[in-house]
Design an enzyme around this catalytic site. Structure first.
Site, PDB file in Angstrom:
ATOM      1  N   HIS A  85      53.550  23.938 132.069  1.00 23.63           N
ATOM      2  CA  HIS A  85      54.169  23.923 130.742  1.00 23.63           C
ATOM      3  C   HIS A  85      54.231  25.354 130.251  1.00 23.63           C
ATOM      4  O   HIS A  85      53.249  25.898 129.764  1.00 23.63           O
ATOM      5  CB  HIS A  85      53.364  23.061 129.769  1.00 23.63           C
ATOM      6  CG  HIS A  85      53.790  23.257 128.348  1.00 23.63           C
ATOM      7  ND1 HIS A  85      54.994  22.786 127.879  1.00 23.63           N
ATOM      8  CD2 HIS A  85      53.209  23.894 127.317  1.00 23.63           C
ATOM      9  CE1 HIS A  85      55.117  23.126 126.594  1.00 23.63           C
ATOM     10  NE2 HIS A  85      54.059  23.800 126.236  1.00 23.63           N
TER      11      HIS A  85
ATOM     12  N   GLU B 181      58.594  17.128 129.857  1.00 21.81           N
ATOM     13  CA  GLU B 181      57.587  16.685 128.885  1.00 21.81           C
ATOM     14  C   GLU B 181      57.805  17.308 127.495  1.00 21.81           C
ATOM     15  O   GLU B 181      56.939  18.011 126.975  1.00 21.81           O
ATOM     16  CB  GLU B 181      56.227  17.119 129.435  1.00 21.81           C
ATOM     17  CG  GLU B 181      55.028  16.514 128.798  1.00 21.81           C
ATOM     18  CD  GLU B 181      53.783  17.026 129.504  1.00 21.81           C
ATOM     19  OE1 GLU B 181      53.156  16.224 130.197  1.00 21.81           O
ATOM     20  OE2 GLU B 181      53.468  18.233 129.391  1.00 21.81           O
ATOM     21  N   PRO B 182      58.958  17.065 126.920  1.00 22.63           N
ATOM     22  CA  PRO B 182      59.247  17.720 125.639  1.00 22.63           C
ATOM     23  C   PRO B 182      58.597  17.017 124.465  1.00 22.63           C
ATOM     24  O   PRO B 182      58.405  15.796 124.468  1.00 22.63           O
ATOM     25  CB  PRO B 182      60.769  17.595 125.531  1.00 22.63           C
ATOM     26  CG  PRO B 182      61.094  16.359 126.313  1.00 22.63           C
ATOM     27  CD  PRO B 182      60.036  16.173 127.351  1.00 22.63           C
ATOM     28  N   GLY B 183      58.252  17.802 123.465  1.00 24.00           N
ATOM     29  CA  GLY B 183      57.850  17.240 122.184  1.00 24.00           C
ATOM     30  C   GLY B 183      58.943  17.566 121.186  1.00 24.00           C
ATOM     31  O   GLY B 183      59.771  16.736 120.813  1.00 24.00           O
ATOM     32  N   ARG B 184      58.980  18.852 120.820  1.00 24.02           N
ATOM     33  CA  ARG B 184      59.911  19.352 119.806  1.00 24.02           C
ATOM     34  C   ARG B 184      61.357  18.894 120.005  1.00 24.02           C
ATOM     35  O   ARG B 184      62.007  18.435 119.066  1.00 24.02           O
ATOM     36  CB  ARG B 184      59.883  20.890 119.888  1.00 24.02           C
ATOM     37  CG  ARG B 184      60.634  21.622 118.816  1.00 24.02           C
ATOM     38  CD  ARG B 184      60.642  23.135 119.133  1.00 24.02           C
ATOM     39  NE  ARG B 184      59.394  23.610 119.665  1.00 24.02           N
ATOM     40  CZ  ARG B 184      58.373  24.036 118.922  1.00 24.02           C
ATOM     41  NH1 ARG B 184      58.480  24.074 117.621  1.00 24.02           N
ATOM     42  NH2 ARG B 184      57.252  24.440 119.497  1.00 24.02           N
TER      43      ARG B 184
ATOM     44  N   ARG C 141      53.907  25.087 109.474  1.00 23.30           N
ATOM     45  CA  ARG C 141      54.549  26.017 110.417  1.00 23.30           C
ATOM     46  C   ARG C 141      54.940  27.366 109.800  1.00 23.30           C
ATOM     47  O   ARG C 141      54.705  28.410 110.403  1.00 23.30           O
ATOM     48  CB  ARG C 141      55.762  25.361 111.093  1.00 23.30           C
ATOM     49  CG  ARG C 141      55.405  24.086 111.879  1.00 23.30           C
ATOM     50  CD  ARG C 141      56.540  23.588 112.754  1.00 23.30           C
ATOM     51  NE  ARG C 141      56.702  24.414 113.927  1.00 23.30           N
ATOM     52  CZ  ARG C 141      57.693  25.247 114.125  1.00 23.30           C
ATOM     53  NH1 ARG C 141      58.666  25.333 113.246  1.00 23.30           N
ATOM     54  NH2 ARG C 141      57.738  25.968 115.218  1.00 23.30           N
TER      55      ARG C 141
ATOM     56  N   CYS D 241      46.342  26.085  95.956  1.00 22.90           N
ATOM     57  CA  CYS D 241      45.684  27.211  95.318  1.00 22.90           C
ATOM     58  C   CYS D 241      45.411  28.246  96.401  1.00 22.90           C
ATOM     59  O   CYS D 241      44.275  28.462  96.799  1.00 22.90           O
ATOM     60  CB  CYS D 241      44.398  26.718  94.668  1.00 22.90           C
ATOM     61  SG  CYS D 241      43.784  27.905  93.526  1.00 22.90           S
TER      62      CYS D 241
ATOM     63  N   TYR E 166      55.908  18.786 114.815  1.00 23.26           N
ATOM     64  CA  TYR E 166      54.806  19.595 114.304  1.00 23.26           C
ATOM     65  C   TYR E 166      54.886  19.769 112.792  1.00 23.26           C
ATOM     66  O   TYR E 166      54.481  20.784 112.243  1.00 23.26           O
ATOM     67  CB  TYR E 166      54.752  20.961 115.023  1.00 23.26           C
ATOM     68  CG  TYR E 166      54.745  20.830 116.530  1.00 23.26           C
ATOM     69  CD1 TYR E 166      53.625  20.326 117.178  1.00 23.26           C
ATOM     70  CD2 TYR E 166      55.866  21.151 117.300  1.00 23.26           C
ATOM     71  CE1 TYR E 166      53.621  20.176 118.569  1.00 23.26           C
ATOM     72  CE2 TYR E 166      55.873  21.002 118.679  1.00 23.26           C
ATOM     73  CZ  TYR E 166      54.749  20.511 119.304  1.00 23.26           C
ATOM     74  OH  TYR E 166      54.748  20.355 120.661  1.00 23.26           O
TER      75      TYR E 166
HETATM   76  N1  LLP Z   1      53.229  19.693 127.226  1.00 19.24           N
HETATM   77  C1  LLP Z   1      52.104  20.407 126.985  1.00 19.24           C
HETATM   78  C2  LLP Z   1      51.032  20.424 127.978  1.00 19.24           C
HETATM   79  C3  LLP Z   1      51.960  21.094 125.772  1.00 19.24           C
HETATM   80  O1  LLP Z   1      50.859  21.808 125.532  1.00 19.24           O
HETATM   81  C4  LLP Z   1      53.006  21.038 124.813  1.00 19.24           C
HETATM   82  C5  LLP Z   1      52.875  21.724 123.530  1.00 19.24           C
HETATM   83  C6  LLP Z   1      54.160  20.275 125.114  1.00 19.24           C
HETATM   84  C7  LLP Z   1      54.242  19.634 126.344  1.00 19.24           C
HETATM   85  C8  LLP Z   1      55.307  20.141 124.172  1.00 19.24           C
HETATM   86  O2  LLP Z   1      55.874  21.356 123.842  1.00 19.24           O
HETATM   87  P1  LLP Z   1      57.264  21.364 123.026  1.00 19.24           P
HETATM   88  O3  LLP Z   1      58.305  20.726 123.901  1.00 19.24           O
HETATM   89  O4  LLP Z   1      57.073  20.588 121.795  1.00 19.24           O
HETATM   90  O5  LLP Z   1      57.510  22.816 122.752  1.00 19.24           O
HETATM   91  N2  LLP Z   1      52.495  23.642 116.838  1.00 19.24           N
HETATM   92  C9  LLP Z   1      53.454  24.532 117.515  1.00 19.24           C
HETATM   93  C10 LLP Z   1      53.750  24.042 118.923  1.00 19.24           C
HETATM   94  C11 LLP Z   1      52.507  23.901 119.789  1.00 19.24           C
HETATM   95  C12 LLP Z   1      52.838  23.341 121.146  1.00 19.24           C
HETATM   96  C13 LLP Z   1      51.619  22.965 121.888  1.00 19.24           C
HETATM   97  N3  LLP Z   1      51.862  22.367 123.160  1.00 19.24           N
HETATM   98  C14 LLP Z   1      54.712  24.608 116.664  1.00 19.24           C
HETATM   99  O6  LLP Z   1      54.722  24.064 115.564  1.00 19.24           O
HETATM  100  O7  LLP Z   1      55.677  25.264 117.058  1.00 19.24           O
END
Ligand code: LLP
Length: 420
Positions: A189, A269-272, A308, A341, A377
């Site tokens: 990742h 493995e996307p989140g965002r 963020r 605050c 996030y």
């Molecule tokens: N897989 C693994 C092992 C990860 O650690 C992460 C994110 C993802 C997948 C998903 O990444 P994405 O596709 O969402 O970029 N809080 C921060 C982002 C932290 C990401 C941590 N790991 C933000 O608000 O930008």
């Protein structure tokens, strides 16, 4: 971006601050990644069980990074297990647990429920292997370089705590063999966003790792591209070319298949990417202030809701939604800040904490601000700082709107501290 009439209705009905998710946008993002054999949602980006349920219904699988995320996924309909069955079951597992460490409680859960684990450290492999011989594992490799929108989100290189250092892969493989663990696949990742040259470097590092596995006389069955697909937070930001992203990984997969002499499954493995653009945060303007030359709007959401900007200097575009439809007046540069605050409770700042005003039409008290692209996030990173309850969440699906998380009550918080 929300339809203004709908935003008015939702803010009036449910109050603010309010998170709004749009199911159609999530579906569209899932459709863009269909080339991959598995789309595994990194639920840390948005773990609401209704969002997880929506994704589960679309055939998306899930990643978990804590015991709580495992229990959430199960509650939302994902099946657990797969680590002690056939290799096909392990490769097809609906849930993979990814981490650099297993606390004792989670190690118990992982063993009891036979969760496939993606291991990011040698100690973790050791502890798992001792407790659960035959367990199916992925190895998360840190290829020695990273990428990320800020130092705090960089996921590779020496400066990152994540993953098994690439030079220690042979040691990890020895350990795996000695403990009788079974290797499902390799995972990286790094998150290259739209930097395709960087992505090509990641895929080369992956092929080096595959070669190392082969040379150690071991085999593997899947590759994971990790997450890190970027989204355009600013109008000038490019969108990820998902077909190109897939083609680079698919080419690497095919080369790995040649090295190993058999087929491999390819995961992403996307989140965002799946949820960021589907979400908005609605907040009400409560105060207008002029501090010297600077104009401020103070709204009823703070960094306890959306951290963020305060944490990374992240930019989120904003839009004014008037309480009742009216002709918009002239625009002005404004600083948008919250009720906490704490001086850093400002949504318009860069990573160094410098103010970066946004241009908005003049607002009245009672109007709303939509903070856009906050589906990833956003709610996930909220806190109870200043004893502010977690905001409500709504899911819009075409003409249907439903509350998917009630607003927390202060009493819910006090109940945790009972006995006074
Ligand atoms: N897989 C693994 C092992 C990860 O650690 C992460 C994110 C993802 C997948 C998903 O990444 P994405 O596709 O969402 O970029 N809080 C921060 C982002 C932290 C990401 C941590 N790991 C933000 O608000 O930008």
């Amino acid at each position: 971006m929300l339809n203004s009439d709908l935003a008015r209705e939702l803010a009036t009905q449910y109050g603010t601050p309010l998170w709004v998710m749009d199911a159609e946008v999530v579906r569209a993002r899932v459709a863009q990644l269909q080339g991959f054999d598995t789309i595994r949602f990194a639920q840390k980006a948005n773990p609401n069980t209704h969002v997880l349920g929506l994704l589960c219904g679309l055939g998306v699988k899930v990643d978990a990074v804590s015991r709580g995320e495992v229990l959430r996924a199960q509650h939302a309909g994902f099946s657990l297990g797969g680590a002690q069955g056939s290799m096909a079951e392990a490769v097809g597992a609906e849930l993979v647990y990814t981490a650099d460490l297993l606390d004792r409680e989670t190690l118990d859960l992982v063993c009891e429920r036979a969760l496939v684990v993606n291991c990011g450290s040698l100690d973790m492999l050791q502890q798992l292997g001792e407790r659960s011989p035959g367990h199916a594992v992925w190895l998360r490799i840190n290829p020695g370089f990273g990428h990320g929108h800020s130092r705090k989100t960089n996921t590779g290189g020496e400066g990152s705590k994540h993953g098994i250092w690439h030079g220690q892969l042979p040691q990890a493989l020895d350990l795996l063999r000695a403990l009788g663990l079974r290797l499902v696949g390799l995972h990286m990742h790094i998150g290259s966003g739209v930097d395709y040259e960087h992505l090509a470097r990641v895929t080369r590092a992956m092929l080096d790792a595959v070669t190392t596995v082969r040379q150690a006389g071991l085999d593997l069955h899947a590759l994971s591209a990790g997450g890190g697909l970027s989204v355009p937070y600013r109008p000038e930001d490019p969108s990820v070319d998902t077909a190109h992203y897939f083609s680079l990984w698919d080419a690497a997969r095919k080369q790995a298949e040649v090295i190993l002499g058999h087929g491999l499954a390819l995961e992403i493995e996307p989140g965002r990417f799946l949820v960021a653009e589907a979400g908005s945060l609605l907040a009400e303007v409560r105060v207008r202030k002029q501090q010297g030359d600077l104009s401020y709007l103070l709204i009823d959401a703070g960094f306890n809701d959306l951290v963020r900007p305060a944490m990374y200097g992240a930019h989120h575009a904003m839009r004014l939604i008037t309480r009742t439809p009216r002709e918009l007046g002239p625009t002005q540069e404004v600083i948008v800040a919250g009720p906490l605050c704490e001086s850093g409770d400002v949504f318009t700042q860069d990573a160094a904490g410098e103010l970066r005003p946004q241009t908005l039409p003049q607002a009245d008290v009672g109007d709303w601000i939509e903070i856009e692209r906050t589906g990833a996030y956003g709610s996930a990173m909220s806190s109870n700082y200043n004893t502010r309850p977690l905001a409500a969440e709504v899911l819009v699906d075409g003409a249907d709107c439903r509350l998917i998380r009630r607003r927390q009550a202060v009493e819910d918080l006090l109940a945790l501290e009972s006995g006074l």
